[in-house]
Design an enzyme around this catalytic site. Sequence first.
Site, PDB file in Angstrom:
ATOM      1  N   LYS A  94       0.815  -1.224   0.000  1.00 47.57           N
ATOM      2  CA  LYS A  94       0.000   0.000   0.000  1.00 47.57           C
ATOM      3  C   LYS A  94       0.848   1.274   0.000  1.00 47.57           C
ATOM      4  O   LYS A  94       0.438   2.294  -0.534  1.00 47.57           O
ATOM      5  CB  LYS A  94      -0.959   0.014   1.191  1.00 47.57           C
ATOM      6  CG  LYS A  94      -2.140  -0.926   1.006  1.00 47.57           C
ATOM      7  CD  LYS A  94      -3.234  -0.620   1.997  1.00 47.57           C
ATOM      8  CE  LYS A  94      -4.466  -1.474   1.726  1.00 47.57           C
ATOM      9  NZ  LYS A  94      -4.240  -2.904   2.063  1.00 47.57           N
ATOM     10  N   GLU A 116      -9.804   7.491   3.863  1.00 42.88           N
ATOM     11  CA  GLU A 116     -10.731   6.640   4.599  1.00 42.88           C
ATOM     12  C   GLU A 116     -10.052   5.293   4.770  1.00 42.88           C
ATOM     13  O   GLU A 116      -9.177   4.930   3.983  1.00 42.88           O
ATOM     14  CB  GLU A 116     -12.058   6.490   3.867  1.00 42.88           C
ATOM     15  CG  GLU A 116     -12.158   5.326   2.894  1.00 42.88           C
ATOM     16  CD  GLU A 116     -11.310   5.470   1.650  1.00 42.88           C
ATOM     17  OE1 GLU A 116     -11.031   6.627   1.257  1.00 42.88           O
ATOM     18  OE2 GLU A 116     -10.926   4.442   1.082  1.00 42.88           O
ATOM     19  N   SER A 382       1.540  -9.821  -1.137  1.00 36.19           N
ATOM     20  CA  SER A 382       1.213  -8.409  -0.917  1.00 36.19           C
ATOM     21  C   SER A 382       1.589  -7.876   0.458  1.00 36.19           C
ATOM     22  O   SER A 382       1.854  -6.692   0.613  1.00 36.19           O
ATOM     23  CB  SER A 382      -0.280  -8.168  -1.175  1.00 36.19           C
ATOM     24  OG  SER A 382      -1.063  -9.021  -0.361  1.00 36.19           O
TER      25      SER A 382
HETATM   26  C1  LIG Z   1      -5.123  -3.881   1.606  1.00 38.95           C
HETATM   27  C2  LIG Z   1      -4.436  -5.149   1.288  1.00 38.95           C
HETATM   28  C3  LIG Z   1      -4.837  -5.965   0.218  1.00 38.95           C
HETATM   29  C4  LIG Z   1      -6.035  -5.658  -0.636  1.00 38.95           C
HETATM   30  O1  LIG Z   1      -5.991  -4.468  -1.333  1.00 38.95           O
HETATM   31  P1  LIG Z   1      -5.751  -4.412  -2.919  1.00 38.95           P
HETATM   32  O2  LIG Z   1      -6.016  -3.003  -3.260  1.00 38.95           O
HETATM   33  O3  LIG Z   1      -6.717  -5.366  -3.549  1.00 38.95           O
HETATM   34  O4  LIG Z   1      -4.356  -4.821  -3.158  1.00 38.95           O
HETATM   35  C5  LIG Z   1      -4.111  -7.109  -0.057  1.00 38.95           C
HETATM   36  N1  LIG Z   1      -3.052  -7.467   0.706  1.00 38.95           N
HETATM   37  C6  LIG Z   1      -2.639  -6.720   1.752  1.00 38.95           C
HETATM   38  C7  LIG Z   1      -1.472  -7.169   2.553  1.00 38.95           C
HETATM   39  C8  LIG Z   1      -3.321  -5.538   2.088  1.00 38.95           C
HETATM   40  O5  LIG Z   1      -2.909  -4.808   3.132  1.00 38.95           O
END
Ligand SMILES: *Cc1c(COP(=O)(O)O)cnc(C)c1O
Length: 398
Positions: A94, A116, A382
């Site tokens: 993020k 938000e 992610s």
């Molecule tokens: C917020 C988040 C997501 C989901 O958000 P996307 O916008 O779909 O990427 C996925 N993995 C992690 C670790 C997150 O913090």
Amino acid sequence: MSEVKSKYLVDERGYFGKFGGAYIPEMLYPNVEELKNAYLEIMNSDAFQKDFQKLLKDYVGRPTPLYFAGRLSEQYGAKIYLKREDLCHTGAHKVNNTIGQILLAQALGKKRIIAETGAGQHGVATATVCALMGLECTVYMGEIDMARQKPNVERMKILGAEVRPATSGSKTLKDATNEAMRHWINHPQDTHYIIGSVVGPHPYPDLVARFQSVISEEIKWQLKEHEGQENPDYVIACVGGGSNAAGAFYHYLDDEAVKLVAVEAAGLGNETGKSAATTALGREGVLHGSRSILMQTDDGQVVEPYSISAGLDYPGIGPFHAHLFDTGRAKFVGATDEEAMISGVQLSKLEGIIPAVESAHALAALDKVELKETDIVVVNLSGRGDKDLETYIKWGKY
Ligand SMILES: *Cc1c(COP(=O)(O)O)cnc(C)c1O
């Protein structure tokens, strides 16, 4: 940032195929117009790129490794690489976007930032970059979410942000979004609104995808170093709103030989009504300012989604992904809570990496694609699992 022209990306009108656009109250037009008219020129300028690349390197810790997961590969009988977004500062992808947007806000001369947040992850990533730049930060969060995600509320406060509870409606993300919009309408001159995924009115989905596209830009040269080729057979990523997946897919969109797999959270199963698998359960409609696919009742009320993972607990997907679904360019699969948790524990034991529960959904898709021994697979990891320790403990099967 190399310029990509693709039929899968946004057109001049702000649409991905038939999805996207800017469905906003008239009061917001000036704010969104200002952003729309300025973002590309700013983002493509040398000064912006210099600052952005420097912060990605020195502050975020990019490039993140592309790690060959040997023991996981043995398990599945294919060559599996993990793109280590979990190693970014703050523990997830993020921050790539919030770094980009804070620089954009500065270039636009904005002094205050609003955002938000649902689970708090985007709020923390926003509070982080506001601290870095010394900008005032207000994060709207549903009152119920604040109670559920206390550690993230405290993180934001330690970072110097003000967290304002949204007390209307269901007191969750949707209401926090409404409050943030209202704030923005009332402070159009000095405030930038940082949206955290590839959602919202044009130009947000496009600009967030561009900031996250650094993920696939790196995968290309890193895979070339490892394998002598830029293209894997598969790229797999989880989808909440879709920003990490957009980043991981971006530079592969027109290489149709690269199979793109988007993984949605199927919660307790799509037939139980406790799910967040938008493409399986939703239909076209307008959510958060753009035309996309969302979970809704027959008369168009947004359905509350459910997933064990807070980051995937979103009733829609961004227009970027609605178009990939509609055209068949990406394959959408669902992973249940149970499947994700099993995969998260498996990765922990095989590779010594505890993934975020969101990312564990992407790993669960390894069971849902037909892999050959020669296949090269990149899974976008992610985020890291530290924030999810409670969830792992509650699940208990490890
Ligand atoms: C917020 C988040 C997501 C989901 O958000 P996307 O916008 O779909 O990427 C996925 N993995 C992690 C670790 C997150 O913090």
